[in-house]
Write a protein that holds these residues in place. Structure first.
Motif, mmCIF file in Angstrom:
data_model
loop_
_atom_site.group_PDB
_atom_site.id
_atom_site.type_symbol
_atom_site.label_atom_id
_atom_site.label_comp_id
_atom_site.label_asym_id
_atom_site.label_seq_id
_atom_site.Cartn_x
_atom_site.Cartn_y
_atom_site.Cartn_z
ATOM 1 N N GLU A 195 0.824 -1.211 0.000
ATOM 2 C CA GLU A 195 0.000 0.000 0.000
ATOM 3 C C GLU A 195 0.857 1.260 0.000
ATOM 4 O O GLU A 195 0.591 2.220 -0.740
ATOM 5 N N ALA A 196 1.902 1.265 0.808
ATOM 6 C CA ALA A 196 2.740 2.456 0.908
ATOM 7 C C ALA A 196 3.448 2.733 -0.414
ATOM 8 O O ALA A 196 3.531 3.889 -0.861
ATOM 9 N N ARG A 197 3.940 1.673 -1.054
ATOM 10 C CA ARG A 197 4.624 1.876 -2.330
ATOM 11 C C ARG A 197 3.656 2.393 -3.391
ATOM 12 O O ARG A 197 3.995 3.225 -4.229
ATOM 13 N N ARG A 198 2.443 1.911 -3.342
ATOM 14 C CA ARG A 198 1.441 2.364 -4.293
ATOM 15 C C ARG A 198 1.191 3.867 -4.150
ATOM 16 O O ARG A 198 1.109 4.594 -5.144
ATOM 17 N N LEU A 199 1.065 4.325 -2.939
ATOM 18 C CA LEU A 199 0.803 5.746 -2.714
ATOM 19 C C LEU A 199 1.961 6.602 -3.217
ATOM 20 O O LEU A 199 1.762 7.657 -3.821
ATOM 21 N N ILE A 200 3.184 6.149 -3.001
ATOM 22 C CA ILE A 200 4.352 6.873 -3.502
ATOM 23 C C ILE A 200 4.286 6.982 -5.021
ATOM 24 O O ILE A 200 4.519 8.044 -5.602
ATOM 25 N N ASP A 201 3.951 5.890 -5.682
ATOM 26 C CA ASP A 201 3.890 5.892 -7.149
ATOM 27 C C ASP A 201 2.787 6.812 -7.665
ATOM 28 O O ASP A 201 2.959 7.514 -8.664
ATOM 29 N N LEU A 202 1.659 6.810 -7.001
ATOM 30 C CA LEU A 202 0.531 7.602 -7.476
ATOM 31 C C LEU A 202 0.777 9.100 -7.368
ATOM 32 O O LEU A 202 0.053 9.895 -7.962
ATOM 33 N N GLN A 203 1.797 9.501 -6.642
ATOM 34 C CA GLN A 203 2.117 10.916 -6.557
ATOM 35 C C GLN A 203 2.778 11.431 -7.835
ATOM 36 O O GLN A 203 2.873 12.637 -8.039
ATOM 37 N N ARG A 204 3.215 10.527 -8.721
ATOM 38 C CA ARG A 204 3.868 10.922 -9.972
ATOM 39 C C ARG A 204 2.874 10.812 -11.123
ATOM 40 O O ARG A 204 2.221 9.781 -11.296
ATOM 41 N N VAL A 205 2.798 11.866 -11.931
ATOM 42 C CA VAL A 205 1.834 11.842 -13.025
ATOM 43 C C VAL A 205 2.192 10.794 -14.068
ATOM 44 O O VAL A 205 1.299 10.199 -14.685
ATOM 45 N N ASP A 206 3.488 10.527 -14.286
ATOM 46 C CA ASP A 206 3.842 9.527 -15.287
ATOM 47 C C ASP A 206 3.451 8.131 -14.828
ATOM 48 O O ASP A 206 3.005 7.305 -15.633
#
Length: 460
Positions: free
Chosen positions: A388-399
């Motif tokens: 879950e934490a890694r997903r949230l980090i990724d979703l912060q990037r538009v690409d």
């Protein structure tokens, strides 16, 4: 440009080695996720192009992401490596863009771009300052609609040599470099589309003709076989006009042919398979692979959590037991492949420490895998929180967001999975992981690949 692993590894993924060191991306723990919903809208052009918009007014950039539903799975015997070769050809100019012009124009605008190929798709992407959206759409549409007039034998020969050198550098002359094609050949039967590697063989690359490449383009590079995603700061009405203007006039292609070969296979291999490879390496390394349910199915998500329990972070089972406590391995990794044709696979590896016999490391690996049948609730909860934490980090990037939206639309025709897939992870229980381990991680479903240092005096 290069091979890429896909699923949420997103733009610029560095290939399977990178992906196995990373984690499958999925989202923030508990209540945090409930407050994160990615807005999107979708529509389809008359020529079949699926389009997804996700506006974010908080960033001054826009990510353009295209997924074509063609990867190594679509290649026929004797024509392996075509999808990856064609990714390179797409950067060689089109009717209105000179050779290397795509890179030059995007970089002059202050943007970044690349492409990647994997088993289920080929992906092209750029991130630009928002006011250059039209430039990015024009460039992508020109190579989709007007690539063939600019294709020449000289460009094919040049890029064929580039890909062959890439194979030499990344596979043939790299320690453990051919692990993925060996594992795929062990896990999938010869008539399955995942049996061969993404990069293909030297012989097939040599055999590729200009006519072959043109036919490949006409078959798979068409609006009705693509997904276009925009994510970032843009005006939706204006962006829709631009998409219609630049992509709407491109005619649809013929119906995409079925994936060649046998796509339905048993969910387990049915017997243990094993290969031992001598290489010029200093330390033995084990790869273990197991067939698992395909990505997107209910049975895939316990496999993802199991991979995290095994080898994600210093508190993971394999790192704690084999690296820190018993000092048998110097690195470990595990990953559930996000692939969708028939069956996926869970792969893990461990590299022996100097002086450790392979037999000791293998026995310890198998003991830890067997222990998943009694996995604790605390280990499962920790793994889910990490995902879950890694997903949230990724979703912060538009690409990354753009890539996920393209992926979910391409594989499942459902961009909304970007907001719901985490629930499939959070629903995984300790009992589900135990049941998965009992059903899929036994000897009858195990492919073992062992690399050992070449014996002195052995053949080069």
């Amino acid at each position: 440009m290069g091979l890429g692993l896909g699923l949420g590894l997103g733009p610029g993924a560095e290939g399977p080695e990178h992906a196995l060191r990373a984690a499958p991306h999925t989202n923030t723990s508990g209540g945090g996720w409930a407050n994160v919903k990615i807005p999107f809208e979708q529509f389809r052009l008359d020529n079949g192009l699926r389009v997804v918009f996700s506006r974010d007014s908080g960033v001054p950039v826009v990510a353009i992401n295209l997924w074509y539903q063609v990867g190594s799975r679509n290649e026929r015997p004797g024509r392996t490596g075509f999808a990856h070769l064609f990714e390179h050809m797409m950067f060689q100019g089109s009717e209105h863009v000179p050779e290397s012009g795509h890179f030059a124009l995007i970089e002059q605008a202050g943007g970044s771009l690349n492409g990647s190929t994997w088993l289920d798709r080929t992906n092209y992407f750029e991130t630009l300052p928002s006011h250059y959206l039209e430039l990015g759409l024009w460039l992508e549409s020109d190579r989709l609609g007007w690539l063939l007039p600019a294709m020449t034998q000289e460009k094919l020969d040049n890029q064929r040599d580039v890909v062959k050198n890439e194979r030499r550098w990344r596979v043939d002359n790299q320690p453990y470099g051919d692990w993925d094609e060996r594992i795929q050949a062990l896990v999938y039967p010869p008539d399955h589309p995942y049996h061969h590697s993404v990069i293909g063989s030297m012989e097939d690359l040599d055999a590729a003709s200009l006519e072959d490449v043109e036919q490949f383009f006409r078959t798979y590079y068409a609006p009705n076989n693509a997904v276009l995603t925009l994510c970032g700061e843009f005006d939706p009405a204006q962006a829709r006009d631009l998409v219609e203007r630049y992509f709407g006039e491109i005619p649809p292609g013929p119906p995409v042919p079925p994936i060649p070969g046998r796509t339905e296979i048993p969910q387990v291999i049915g017997r243990p398979v094993r290969e031992v490879v001598e290489q010029d390496i200093s330390l033995p390394r084990f790869y273990l692979a197991f067939r698992i349910p395909p990505y997107g199915s209910e049975g895939y998500y316990p496999a993802t959590v199991a991979a995290q329990v095994l080898a994600w972070g210093r508190a993971s089972r394999l790192y704690r037991r084999l690296v820190r406590e018993r000092r048998l391995a110097q690195d470990v990794a595990a990953y559930a492949f996000p692939i969708v044709v028939g069956a996926s696979m869970l792969v893990l590896w461990a590299t022996a420490r100097p002086g450790v016999e392979p037999e000791r490391l293998e026995a310890a690996l198998l003991d830890e895998i067997a222990a998943l049948r009694d996995v604790s609730a605390a280990d499962v909860e920790r793994a889910i929180h990490l995902i879950e934490a890694r997903r949230l980090i990724d979703l912060q990037r538009v690409d990354e967001r753009a890539d996920m939206l393209s992926m979910y639309t391409s594989l499942f025709d459902d961009p909304g999975r970007i907001n719901t897939e985490i629930e499939s992870i959070r629903a995984v229980t300790p009992e589900a992981v135990r049941d998965f381990a009992a059903a899929f991680l036994g000897e009858e479903n195990r492919a073992t690949l062992l690399y050992v240092p070449r014996a002195e005096g052995g053949a080069a």
